[in-house]
Write a protein that holds these residues in place. Sequence first.
Motif, mmCIF file in Angstrom:
data_model
loop_
_atom_site.group_PDB
_atom_site.id
_atom_site.type_symbol
_atom_site.label_atom_id
_atom_site.label_comp_id
_atom_site.label_asym_id
_atom_site.label_seq_id
_atom_site.Cartn_x
_atom_site.Cartn_y
_atom_site.Cartn_z
ATOM 1 N N UNK A 1 0.831 -1.212 0.000
ATOM 2 C CA UNK A 1 0.000 0.000 0.000
ATOM 3 C C UNK A 1 0.858 1.252 0.000
ATOM 4 N N UNK A 2 1.871 1.281 0.883
ATOM 5 C CA UNK A 2 2.716 2.468 1.005
ATOM 6 C C UNK A 2 3.460 2.757 -0.295
ATOM 7 N N UNK A 3 4.013 1.716 -0.902
ATOM 8 C CA UNK A 3 4.748 1.905 -2.157
ATOM 9 C C UNK A 3 3.827 2.444 -3.247
ATOM 10 N N UNK A 4 2.609 1.893 -3.316
ATOM 11 C CA UNK A 4 1.660 2.345 -4.340
ATOM 12 C C UNK A 4 1.224 3.791 -4.057
ATOM 13 N N UNK A 5 1.003 4.105 -2.793
ATOM 14 C CA UNK A 5 0.576 5.461 -2.426
ATOM 15 C C UNK A 5 1.589 6.491 -2.918
ATOM 16 N N UNK A 6 2.860 6.253 -2.630
ATOM 17 C CA UNK A 6 3.875 7.245 -3.003
ATOM 18 C C UNK A 6 4.090 7.293 -4.516
ATOM 19 N N UNK A 7 3.859 6.183 -5.190
ATOM 20 C CA UNK A 7 3.912 6.192 -6.650
ATOM 21 C C UNK A 7 2.776 7.031 -7.217
ATOM 22 N N UNK A 8 1.593 6.901 -6.618
ATOM 23 C CA UNK A 8 0.405 7.595 -7.123
ATOM 24 C C UNK A 8 0.306 9.043 -6.663
ATOM 25 N N UNK A 9 1.054 9.424 -5.644
ATOM 26 C CA UNK A 9 0.914 10.765 -5.071
ATOM 27 C C UNK A 9 1.538 11.807 -6.000
ATOM 28 N N UNK A 10 0.697 12.611 -6.611
ATOM 29 C CA UNK A 10 1.148 13.658 -7.523
ATOM 30 C C UNK A 10 0.787 15.004 -6.925
ATOM 31 N N UNK A 11 1.790 15.821 -6.672
ATOM 32 C CA UNK A 11 1.569 17.085 -5.974
ATOM 33 C C UNK A 11 1.924 18.302 -6.827
ATOM 34 N N UNK A 12 1.838 18.144 -8.147
ATOM 35 C CA UNK A 12 2.066 19.294 -9.002
ATOM 36 C C UNK A 12 1.009 20.355 -8.703
ATOM 37 N N UNK A 13 1.398 21.588 -8.825
ATOM 38 C CA UNK A 13 0.529 22.756 -8.604
ATOM 39 C C UNK A 13 0.062 22.883 -7.159
ATOM 40 N N UNK A 14 0.670 22.139 -6.238
ATOM 41 C CA UNK A 14 0.345 22.284 -4.815
ATOM 42 C C UNK A 14 1.275 23.326 -4.212
ATOM 43 N N UNK A 15 0.695 24.359 -3.626
ATOM 44 C CA UNK A 15 1.506 25.415 -3.025
ATOM 45 C C UNK A 15 1.684 25.223 -1.523
ATOM 46 N N UNK A 16 0.890 24.337 -0.935
ATOM 47 C CA UNK A 16 0.966 24.097 0.508
ATOM 48 C C UNK A 16 2.140 23.192 0.852
ATOM 49 N N UNK A 17 2.595 23.279 2.095
ATOM 50 C CA UNK A 17 3.502 22.270 2.627
ATOM 51 C C UNK A 17 2.695 20.985 2.827
ATOM 52 N N UNK A 18 3.310 19.842 2.575
ATOM 53 C CA UNK A 18 2.619 18.556 2.694
ATOM 54 C C UNK A 18 3.434 17.631 3.592
ATOM 55 N N UNK A 19 2.758 16.943 4.488
ATOM 56 C CA UNK A 19 3.396 15.992 5.407
ATOM 57 C C UNK A 19 2.628 14.679 5.350
ATOM 58 N N UNK B 1 -6.155 7.518 0.295
ATOM 59 C CA UNK B 1 -6.310 7.536 -1.158
ATOM 60 C C UNK B 1 -5.407 8.642 -1.699
ATOM 61 N N UNK B 2 -4.358 8.278 -2.424
ATOM 62 C CA UNK B 2 -3.361 9.259 -2.857
ATOM 63 C C UNK B 2 -3.983 10.371 -3.696
ATOM 64 N N UNK B 3 -4.908 10.020 -4.566
ATOM 65 C CA UNK B 3 -5.510 11.033 -5.436
ATOM 66 C C UNK B 3 -6.443 11.957 -4.652
ATOM 67 N N UNK B 4 -7.222 11.373 -3.746
ATOM 68 C CA UNK B 4 -8.102 12.183 -2.902
ATOM 69 C C UNK B 4 -7.277 13.117 -2.015
ATOM 70 N N UNK B 5 -6.212 12.587 -1.437
ATOM 71 C CA UNK B 5 -5.354 13.411 -0.586
ATOM 72 C C UNK B 5 -4.716 14.539 -1.390
#
Length: 244
Positions: free
Chosen positions: A18-36, A232-236
């Motif tokens: 799950x963790x490996x897939x989450x980080x593969x799917x996590x796309x943060x382009x155009x995000x201006x916020x800090x993310x943790x 959910x990487x996309x929802x997040x």
Amino acid sequence: MRISLVAANWKMNGNRTFAERFFTDLELESVSADVVVCPPFPYLSLAARAAEEKGSFAVGGQNLSHEPDGAFTGEVSAHMLLDCNVRYVIVGHSERRSFYHETSELVAKKFVVAQAVNLIPILCVGETLQERDQGHTLEVVASQLQAVKAVIEEDAWKRSVVAYEPVWAIGTGKTASPEEAQSVHKFIRTQLGDVGSKVQILYGGSVKSANASALFAQADIDGALVGGASLDAREFAGICRAAV
């Protein structure tokens, strides 16, 4: 101007796949916020590697011991988190206060221990449904903050994050209205004193991409501590994009 921050709290969910897939799917382009992202302890190193590769988020722990080291089986120290390239750590989450009987005084000790090694504590405060119905929301939040205020200098708040999480809204699908949340956030900011305007204050409690924009539009809401929706990487990522 404060930068927004969105933090994922996976709680006790997921596995290596799950963790490996989450980080593969996590796309943060155009995000201006800090993310943790705060995964369970066994996956901190995996998260840290993904954070180094992507460079778009930081890693947080979900808890830590108030002791520096020693014969405390099952505990994790601040130095151990630092060793895993962790930058943030959640302290005083309502589940820790409720299920594991952590007092506000113990939470305050964890806050201090985290800052002693330059971890950024994400201090959780919030009331139960019964306390809310009895009109004690501000009294409860003030008491939880006071326990920390009693053991730190005021400037220490600038090296922390506060998360308002009404217990009745966590994992229930219920969310405080943007106006209700704003009212408590404004109160928290005043409680922090002269440095309050510089502290990121997050909202937590069934935050989703569908309601994030309305919450983030409030003057004193600087982002979110996200539980279920962070699995959910996309929802997040959608929540992160809503933070400006």
